[in-house]
Design a protein around this motif. Structure first.
Motif, short mmCIF file in Angstrom:
data_model
loop_
_atom_site.label_atom_id
_atom_site.label_comp_id
_atom_site.label_asym_id
_atom_site.label_seq_id
_atom_site.Cartn_x
_atom_site.Cartn_y
_atom_site.Cartn_z
N ASP A 1 37.10 36.53 42.15
CA ASP A 1 37.56 35.66 43.24
C ASP A 1 38.49 36.37 44.22
O ASP A 1 38.97 35.75 45.18
CB ASP A 1 38.26 34.43 42.67
N ARG A 2 38.74 37.67 43.99
CA ARG A 2 39.63 38.42 44.90
C ARG A 2 38.91 39.60 45.55
O ARG A 2 39.53 40.45 46.17
CB ARG A 2 40.85 38.96 44.12
N GLN B 1 47.17 42.05 49.78
CA GLN B 1 47.05 40.66 49.36
C GLN B 1 46.92 40.52 47.84
O GLN B 1 46.75 39.41 47.35
CB GLN B 1 45.82 40.03 50.04
N LEU B 2 47.01 41.64 47.13
CA LEU B 2 46.86 41.65 45.68
C LEU B 2 48.17 42.04 45.02
O LEU B 2 48.96 42.82 45.58
CB LEU B 2 45.77 42.64 45.26
N SER B 3 48.41 41.53 43.82
CA SER B 3 49.58 41.95 43.04
C SER B 3 49.38 43.37 42.53
O SER B 3 48.27 43.93 42.60
CB SER B 3 49.78 41.01 41.85
N GLY B 4 50.44 43.95 41.99
CA GLY B 4 50.34 45.30 41.44
C GLY B 4 49.30 45.38 40.32
O GLY B 4 48.51 46.32 40.26
N GLY B 5 49.31 44.38 39.45
CA GLY B 5 48.35 44.38 38.35
C GLY B 5 46.93 44.24 38.85
O GLY B 5 46.00 44.88 38.32
N GLN B 6 46.72 43.43 39.88
CA GLN B 6 45.39 43.28 40.45
C GLN B 6 44.92 44.57 41.10
O GLN B 6 43.76 44.98 40.97
CB GLN B 6 45.38 42.13 41.45
N ALA C 1 53.99 51.01 36.60
CA ALA C 1 54.53 50.27 37.74
C ALA C 1 54.32 48.76 37.60
O ALA C 1 54.46 48.02 38.57
CB ALA C 1 53.87 50.75 39.03
N LEU C 2 53.98 48.31 36.38
CA LEU C 2 53.59 46.92 36.17
C LEU C 2 54.57 46.19 35.26
O LEU C 2 55.24 46.79 34.43
CB LEU C 2 52.19 46.86 35.56
N THR D 1 51.06 41.88 33.30
CA THR D 1 49.98 42.58 33.98
C THR D 1 49.68 43.90 33.30
O THR D 1 48.52 44.33 33.24
CB THR D 1 50.30 42.79 35.47
N GLY D 2 50.71 44.55 32.75
CA GLY D 2 50.47 45.76 31.98
C GLY D 2 49.59 45.50 30.77
O GLY D 2 48.70 46.29 30.44
N ARG D 3 49.81 44.36 30.12
CA ARG D 3 48.98 44.00 28.97
C ARG D 3 47.52 43.83 29.39
O ARG D 3 46.61 44.28 28.69
CB ARG D 3 49.51 42.71 28.35
#
Length: 249
Positions: free
Chosen positions: A147-148, A155-160, A185-186, A190-192
């Motif tokens: 969906d991204r 427009q995305l997070s670091g994990g994305q 850097a997460l 999000t690192g998981r």
């Protein structure tokens, strides 16, 4: 080389990405200014194995990863990766080796800001001539970003963004995935999710080598290699790797 079976690997997908290093050395500079980044490294990594490389800053772990991936040459020793002796490969041919066998994941994503998530994955297929653009949607879905796909990196997070970089690394169907501090850097959650992707990639039959400073992250690995002062000081088999979905640090 250690024989290592992979739980949950598809029966028709042979384990890939074996590594054998013998007497590998790397020095930067000369004379009194010389820095011995690697000294006499011997290492066998089985095809399909998930390996974590741990060590303090300056221990040589990133240099080792770069040499395995053909980003820089060793000064001494032999290096066989995915069945190819890259220590005997001319520098002009190392680009083809990286294109055909290795996917890279870095700490800071290296996405192209003017391209969408989908386009960041497609561009590596166009540049290398490997992979199938029809699989891009499948790869983005596999990393949880269906969906991204049409969003830009900002427009995305670091994990994305890191998950896009993993989809991009897998787009050429490499034998081996090399990850340099992929969770550095997460945040924890999000690192998981990134560690889950790396573990899933290994269980599907690809070799994965992850450089990390995080002891908890290393618990997902089949083997943990510790480095100090440019040398491998231990290589311990983890008989019971932790499921990445449950990891805490």
């Amino acid at each position: 080389m250690i024989e290592h079976s992979k739980a949950n690997a598809p029966a028709n997908d042979r384990p890939r990405g074996g590594i054998r290093l013998h007497g590998v050395g790397k020095t930067y500079g000369e004379g009194e200014a010389a820095v011995h980044a690697l000294t006499g490294v011997d290492l066998d990594i089985a095809p399909g194995e998930l390996v974590a490389i741990l060590g303090a800053s300056g221990s040589g772990k990133t240099t080792l990863l770069n040499i395995i991936g053909g980003i820089e040459p060793a000064d001494t020793g032999s290096i066989i990766v995915a069945g190819q002796d890259i220590s005997a490969t001319k520098p002009t041919a190392l680009g083809a080796f990286r294109r055909d066998h290795v996917g890279f994941v870095f700490q800071f994503f290296n996405l192209i800001p003017s391209l969408t998530a989908r386009e960041n994955v497609e561009v590596i297929i166009e540049l290398t001539g490997r992979g199938d653009r029809r699989r891009v949607s499948e790869l983005l879905a596999a990393v949880g970003l269906a969906d991204r796909a049409d969003h830009f990196p900002a427009q995305l997070s670091g994990g994305q963004q890191q998950r896009v970089s993993i989809a991009r690394a897998l787009a050429t169907d490499p034998d081996l995935l090399l990850a340099d501090e992929p969770t550095g850097a997460l945040d924890v959650a999000t690192g998981r999710s990134v560690l889950e992707l790396l573990q899933r990639t290994s269980r599907a039959g690809r070799g994965v080598v992850m450089v990390t400073h995080n002891e908890a992250a290393a618990e997902i690995a089949d083997r943990v290699i510790r480095m100090r002062d440019g040398r491998v000081v231990s290589a311990e088999i983890n008989a019971d790797p932790v499921d990445a979905a449950t990891i805490r640090w």
